[in-house]
Design an enzyme around this catalytic site. Structure first.
Site, short mmCIF file in Angstrom:
data_model
loop_
_atom_site.label_atom_id
_atom_site.label_comp_id
_atom_site.label_asym_id
_atom_site.label_seq_id
_atom_site.Cartn_x
_atom_site.Cartn_y
_atom_site.Cartn_z
N ASN A 119 26.52 43.53 111.85
CA ASN A 119 25.05 43.63 111.78
C ASN A 119 24.53 42.39 112.49
O ASN A 119 24.61 41.28 111.96
CB ASN A 119 24.63 43.66 110.31
CG ASN A 119 23.19 44.00 110.07
OD1 ASN A 119 22.70 43.81 108.97
ND2 ASN A 119 22.48 44.52 111.06
N ASN B 40 12.73 43.60 112.79
CA ASN B 40 13.67 44.63 113.19
C ASN B 40 13.60 44.90 114.69
O ASN B 40 12.66 44.48 115.37
CB ASN B 40 13.39 45.93 112.42
CG ASN B 40 13.63 45.79 110.94
OD1 ASN B 40 14.63 45.21 110.52
ND2 ASN B 40 12.72 46.32 110.14
N HIS C 256 15.58 50.95 99.18
CA HIS C 256 16.84 51.62 99.50
C HIS C 256 16.92 52.96 98.78
O HIS C 256 16.45 53.09 97.63
CB HIS C 256 18.04 50.77 99.08
CG HIS C 256 18.18 49.51 99.87
ND1 HIS C 256 18.91 49.44 101.03
CD2 HIS C 256 17.66 48.28 99.66
CE1 HIS C 256 18.84 48.20 101.50
NE2 HIS C 256 18.08 47.48 100.69
N CYS D 106 16.92 40.39 104.35
CA CYS D 106 18.13 41.04 104.86
C CYS D 106 19.32 40.23 104.40
O CYS D 106 19.43 39.04 104.72
CB CYS D 106 18.08 41.15 106.37
SG CYS D 106 19.61 41.73 107.11
N GLY D 107 20.23 40.86 103.67
CA GLY D 107 21.37 40.14 103.12
C GLY D 107 22.30 39.57 104.18
O GLY D 107 22.75 38.42 104.09
N ASN D 108 22.60 40.34 105.21
CA ASN D 108 23.47 39.82 106.28
C ASN D 108 22.80 38.70 107.05
O ASN D 108 23.44 37.73 107.45
CB ASN D 108 23.86 40.96 107.23
CG ASN D 108 24.86 41.92 106.60
OD1 ASN D 108 25.73 41.50 105.86
ND2 ASN D 108 24.72 43.19 106.91
N GLU E 128 19.44 51.99 108.74
CA GLU E 128 18.50 50.94 108.35
C GLU E 128 17.09 51.23 108.88
O GLU E 128 16.92 51.62 110.04
CB GLU E 128 18.97 49.58 108.88
CG GLU E 128 20.17 49.04 108.14
CD GLU E 128 20.31 47.55 108.29
OE1 GLU E 128 19.36 46.81 107.93
OE2 GLU E 128 21.37 47.10 108.79
N ARG E 129 16.15 51.02 108.02
CA ARG E 129 14.74 51.17 108.38
C ARG E 129 14.39 50.23 109.53
O ARG E 129 14.57 49.04 109.45
CB ARG E 129 13.89 50.84 107.14
CG ARG E 129 12.40 50.91 107.33
CD ARG E 129 11.66 50.43 106.08
NE ARG E 129 11.99 49.06 105.74
CZ ARG E 129 11.31 48.31 104.87
NH1 ARG E 129 10.28 48.82 104.24
NH2 ARG E 129 11.67 47.07 104.62
N ASN F 91 15.47 52.23 103.72
CA ASN F 91 16.85 52.17 104.16
C ASN F 91 17.63 53.26 103.43
O ASN F 91 17.34 53.55 102.26
CB ASN F 91 17.46 50.80 103.84
CG ASN F 91 16.71 49.66 104.50
OD1 ASN F 91 16.82 49.43 105.69
ND2 ASN F 91 15.90 48.94 103.72
N CYS G 38 25.03 46.48 106.09
CA CYS G 38 23.74 46.13 105.49
C CYS G 38 24.02 45.49 104.14
O CYS G 38 24.51 46.15 103.22
CB CYS G 38 22.87 47.37 105.33
SG CYS G 38 21.27 47.06 104.51
N SER H 221 21.91 44.06 101.78
CA SER H 221 21.08 44.52 100.66
C SER H 221 21.41 45.96 100.32
O SER H 221 21.35 46.38 99.16
CB SER H 221 19.59 44.37 101.00
OG SER H 221 19.26 45.09 102.18
N GLY H 222 21.80 46.76 101.34
CA GLY H 222 22.20 48.13 101.09
C GLY H 222 23.49 48.22 100.29
O GLY H 222 23.65 49.10 99.43
#
Length: 282
Positions: free
Chosen positions: A11, A62, A162, A71-73, A211-212, A193, A220, A222-223
Site C-alpha cells: 500500500n 487518496n 469499513h 490510514c493504518g499503513n 479502498e475508498r 472501504n 489496508c 484499518s481494513g
C-alpha cells in the site's frame, strides 16, 4: 517538492515532510502525483506536518484527490520516516490524524525502524456514527443487494468507514467488479472501504480490499483491523489474528482490557525524489 516513496505491505504513498501547515487542500496535486503513468504513482499523497496536540500531524489524500480521515499503513510509514529522518530519538510517538490522536510504538534495530505498532483506537459500531443509513447499535451481518447479488455485511469505523463481507474464496473473488459498486451504495453516505474476507482458522484471515478513493490496493491497515473486529462479532475468530493481505501480513489484536485495536506491521522506504510539476509549491 521533495518526497519519499514508501509503502506498507505494498500500500504505497508519496510522503512529504513539511515544517509549515498546509494553507490549502492539495487535491489536484494528489491526483497528479499519484498517477502511475504521468506522476510518481501511489495510492495516496501523505503530508507530515507540525501539530500542537501531538508529536506530528498526518494528512492523507487518496489517489482521486479526496482526503481520508486516517490510514493504518500510512501511519506506520509516517512514524518510520519521522524517527529515521527527523527525530532519531523517540520510540513512542503520538500522531494527530483526522480521526484523532494515535499512539505508535517503534521496534528499532540499529538506526532503522523494523516494525511499527499502532493503537488504532476503539472501533465504532453504531450505524449512524460509521456512518451507514441503517440506524442500529451494531450493523452485523446485514443483508445487502447489489445488481441482483445478495451479500451480508458488517459495518465498522476505525476512524474511517469499513464494510466487511465474508466470502468462500477471496483469492478468486472478483473484487474489482463488486468493490466499486459496494463503495458507492446508498447505504454508505460517505462511501466506504470494502473488505472481502475468507477465514482460514480461529487465528488467521485472508483479505482483499477495495479502498475508498484508491481502488483495489495490496493492503489496508484499518481494513485489517475492521475485519478482525467483524470476525470476532460474528464468532469466526478470536481477538488475536494474523491477517494475510496481498502485500504481506499484519498482526491485529482487539484487546479485551481497553477495547482498543492494535495493529503491528512493517513500513519500507523505496526511493527519494523531487516533484517538478506545476503544483510543487506545497
Amino acid at each position: 517538492m521533495k518526497f519519499t516513496k514508501m509503502h506498507g505491505l505494498g500500500n504505497d504513498f508519496v510522503v512529504v515532510y513539511q515544517k509549515d501547515p498546509l494553507n490549502e487542500s492539495p487535491r489536484d496535486l494528489a491526483r497528479a502525483v499519484c498517477d502511475r503513468h504521468r506522476g510518481v504513482g501511489a495510492d495516496g499523497l501523505v503530508f507530515i506536518l507540525p501539530s500542537e496536540r501531538a508529536d506530528l500531524r498526518m494528512r492523507i489524500f487518496n489517489a482521486d484527490g479526496t482526503e481520508a480521515e486516517q490510514c493504518g499503513n500510512a501511519v506506520r510509514c509516517v512514524a518510520k520516516y519521522y524517527y529515521e529522518c527527523v527525530s532519531g530519538v523517540k520510540k513512542e510517538l503520538t500522531v494527530e490524524t483526522g480521526a484523532g490522536i494515535q499512539r505508535v510504538w517503534l521496534d528499532v534495530a540499529g538506526n532503522r525502524v523494523d516494525q511499527v505498532k499502532v493503537d488504532m483506537g476503539v472501533p465504532v459500531l453504531q450505524g449512524e456514527q460509521i456512518p451507514v443509513t441503517i440506524r442500529k447499535d451494531r450493523v452485523v451481518e446485514e443483508p445487502l443487494e447489489v445488481d441482483g447479488r445478495h451479500f451480508a455485511f458488517t459495518a465498522i469505523s476505525m476512524g474511517n468507514p469499513h464494510v466487511v463481507i465474508f466470502v468462500d474464496d477471496v483469492v478468486s473473488f472478483p473484487v474489482e467488479a463488486w468493490g466499486p459498486k459496494i463503495e458507492t451504495h446508498p447505504y454508505f453516505p460517505n462511501k466506504t472501504n470494502v473488505e472481502f474476507i475468507t477465514v482460514r482458522s480461529n487465528r488467521e484471515l485472508d483479505m482483499r480490499v477495495w479502498e475508498r478513493g484508491a481502488g483495489q490496493t495490496m493492503a489496508c491497515g484499518s481494513g485489517a483491523c475492521a475485519s478482525v473486529v467483524a470476525s470476532v462479532l460474528t464468532g469466526r475468530t478470536g481477538r488475536h489474528v494474523i491477517v494475510h493481505l496481498w502485500g504481506g501480513d499484519l498482526e491485529i489484536e482487539w484487546s479485551e482490557q481497553d477495547d482498543h485495536v492494535y495493529m503491528t506491521g512493517p513500513a519500507e522506504v523505496v526511493f527519494e525524489g523531487k516533484w517538478l510539476g506545476s503544483d510543487a509549491s506545497f
